[in-house]
Design an enzyme around this catalytic site. Structure first.
Site, PDB file in Angstrom:
ATOM      1  N   GLY A  11       1.106  -1.137  -0.048  1.00  0.00           N
ATOM      2  CA  GLY A  11       0.157  -0.230  -0.132  1.00  0.00           C
ATOM      3  C   GLY A  11       1.837   1.263  -0.537  1.00  0.00           C
ATOM      4  O   GLY A  11       0.627   2.576   0.760  1.00  0.00           O
ATOM      5  N   ASN A  13       1.855   3.357  -2.668  1.00  0.00           N
ATOM      6  CA  ASN A  13       0.766   4.171  -3.333  1.00  0.00           C
ATOM      7  C   ASN A  13      -0.284   4.922  -2.719  1.00  0.00           C
ATOM      8  O   ASN A  13      -0.791   5.849  -2.692  1.00  0.00           O
ATOM      9  CB  ASN A  13       0.504   3.693  -4.735  1.00  0.00           C
ATOM     10  CG  ASN A  13       1.144   3.644  -5.078  1.00  0.00           C
ATOM     11  OD1 ASN A  13       1.818   4.394  -6.121  1.00  0.00           O
ATOM     12  ND2 ASN A  13       1.802   1.999  -5.871  1.00  0.00           N
ATOM     13  N   ARG A  64     -17.025 -15.110  -9.093  1.00  0.00           N
ATOM     14  CA  ARG A  64     -16.465 -13.370  -9.741  1.00  0.00           C
ATOM     15  C   ARG A  64     -17.245 -12.357  -8.578  1.00  0.00           C
ATOM     16  O   ARG A  64     -16.850 -11.332  -8.583  1.00  0.00           O
ATOM     17  CB  ARG A  64     -15.511 -13.229 -10.627  1.00  0.00           C
ATOM     18  CG  ARG A  64     -14.538 -13.448 -11.063  1.00  0.00           C
ATOM     19  CD  ARG A  64     -14.126 -12.928 -12.769  1.00  0.00           C
ATOM     20  NE  ARG A  64     -12.808 -13.959 -12.621  1.00  0.00           N
ATOM     21  CZ  ARG A  64     -11.592 -12.482 -12.263  1.00  0.00           C
ATOM     22  NH1 ARG A  64     -12.005 -12.086 -11.770  1.00  0.00           N
ATOM     23  NH2 ARG A  64     -10.260 -13.681 -12.189  1.00  0.00           N
ATOM     24  N   LEU A  92     -11.044  -6.920 -11.500  1.00  0.00           N
ATOM     25  CA  LEU A  92     -13.016  -6.745 -10.904  1.00  0.00           C
ATOM     26  C   LEU A  92     -13.734  -6.384 -12.696  1.00  0.00           C
ATOM     27  O   LEU A  92     -12.892  -6.864 -13.425  1.00  0.00           O
ATOM     28  CB  LEU A  92     -13.094  -5.239 -11.029  1.00  0.00           C
ATOM     29  CG  LEU A  92     -12.136  -5.174  -9.461  1.00  0.00           C
ATOM     30  CD1 LEU A  92     -12.400  -2.855  -9.172  1.00  0.00           C
ATOM     31  CD2 LEU A  92     -12.617  -5.398  -8.435  1.00  0.00           C
ATOM     32  N   HIS A 108      -0.260   1.947 -13.349  1.00  0.00           N
ATOM     33  CA  HIS A 108      -0.138   0.893 -13.217  1.00  0.00           C
ATOM     34  C   HIS A 108       1.848   1.393 -14.076  1.00  0.00           C
ATOM     35  O   HIS A 108       2.262   1.893 -14.571  1.00  0.00           O
ATOM     36  CB  HIS A 108      -0.330   0.811 -14.903  1.00  0.00           C
ATOM     37  CG  HIS A 108       0.183  -0.427 -15.901  1.00  0.00           C
ATOM     38  ND1 HIS A 108      -0.432  -2.144 -15.494  1.00  0.00           N
ATOM     39  CD2 HIS A 108       1.182  -0.827 -17.024  1.00  0.00           C
ATOM     40  CE1 HIS A 108       0.891  -3.038 -16.797  1.00  0.00           C
ATOM     41  NE2 HIS A 108       1.166  -2.512 -17.015  1.00  0.00           N
ATOM     42  N   GLU A 173       5.664   6.722  -8.968  1.00  0.00           N
ATOM     43  CA  GLU A 173       4.957   6.240  -8.542  1.00  0.00           C
ATOM     44  C   GLU A 173       3.783   7.332  -8.254  1.00  0.00           C
ATOM     45  O   GLU A 173       2.789   7.798  -7.519  1.00  0.00           O
ATOM     46  CB  GLU A 173       4.711   4.636  -8.798  1.00  0.00           C
ATOM     47  CG  GLU A 173       4.771   3.673  -9.418  1.00  0.00           C
ATOM     48  CD  GLU A 173       4.328   2.344  -8.823  1.00  0.00           C
ATOM     49  OE1 GLU A 173       4.038   2.172  -7.498  1.00  0.00           O
ATOM     50  OE2 GLU A 173       4.767   1.940  -9.526  1.00  0.00           O
TER      51      GLU A 173
END
Ligand code: GRF
Length: 196
Positions: A11, A13, A64, A92, A108, A173
């Site tokens: 975590g 970011n 899912r 997702l 990404h 990032e």
């Protein structure tokens, strides 16, 4: 804007986003959610007074839609308006993503559209790239393919290994995501472009 951050691991970011929101108040974090109960980021979020939740994907094997619905319920309960994926390692479903079109971001570790998917640093090195970096994009049903919100670039150096390159990009990032979210919340559509 009420922001929820989805994580699966450290975590870092997510922390950069929480610290930026705490510093500037351009948005407010309403939830940090992980698919893993042992995600180290959960304790960091709780220590900053941000609500946390876990939706363990192992409780939804082969379901899912059920996993996505459980996440959606937590986001709705928290009143999240914008969702930031930050090291979230589950894909997702299209229904979930489409329902949040234009209100969900991901970071990404490559200069998209190059290298969607995994192992981006090794692939950049194998290709002999001299520039690499990371991208913040809007999430669409196609993996790592939505409209760009920001990009940060860095040099690939002689002797770089995937780990060295990953560490350099990771640092970028943490600069890019807060700047990109701030601009996205402000409704500006000019991408953030950073040189590391
Ligand atoms: C980062 O490399 C990020 O690009 C990717 O997940 C990795 C871990 O992120 N999406 P974090 O340190 O957990 O924020």
């Amino acid at each position: 804007a009420a922001v929820a951050v989805l994580i699966s691991g450290t975590g870092s970011n997510m922390l950069a986003l929480l610290d930026a929101m705490a510093a500037d108040g351009f948005a407010r974090p309403v939830l940090v959610l992980s698919n893993r109960p042992d995600a180290a980021g959960l304790a960091k979020a709780a220590a900053r007074g941000v609500a946390t939740a876990v939706v363990d994907h192992r409780d939804f094997r082969g379901d899912r839609a059920g996993f996505d619905a459980a996440i959606d319920a937590e986001l709705t309960r928290a009143g999240a308006e914008i969702v930031c994926l930050a090291g979230f390692m589950r894909i997702l479903g299209a229904d979930f993503v489409t329902a949040r079109a234009g209100r969900m971001l991901n970071i990404h570790p490559s200069l998209l559209p190059k290298y969607p998917g995994l192992d981006t640093h090794a692939r950049a090195l194998a290709a002999g790239d001299v520039v690499h970096g990371c991208t913040v994009h809007e999430v669409t049903p196609e993996l790592d393919a939505g409209p760009m919100v920001g990009q940060a670039r860095c040099a690939v150096l002689p002797g770089d290994t995937p780990d060295l390159l990953a560490a350099r990009v990771h640092g970028l990032e943490h600069q890019l995501y807060p700047a990109a979210l701030r601009r996205f919340v402000a409704g500006e559509r000019e991408p953030v472009l950073l040189e590391g």
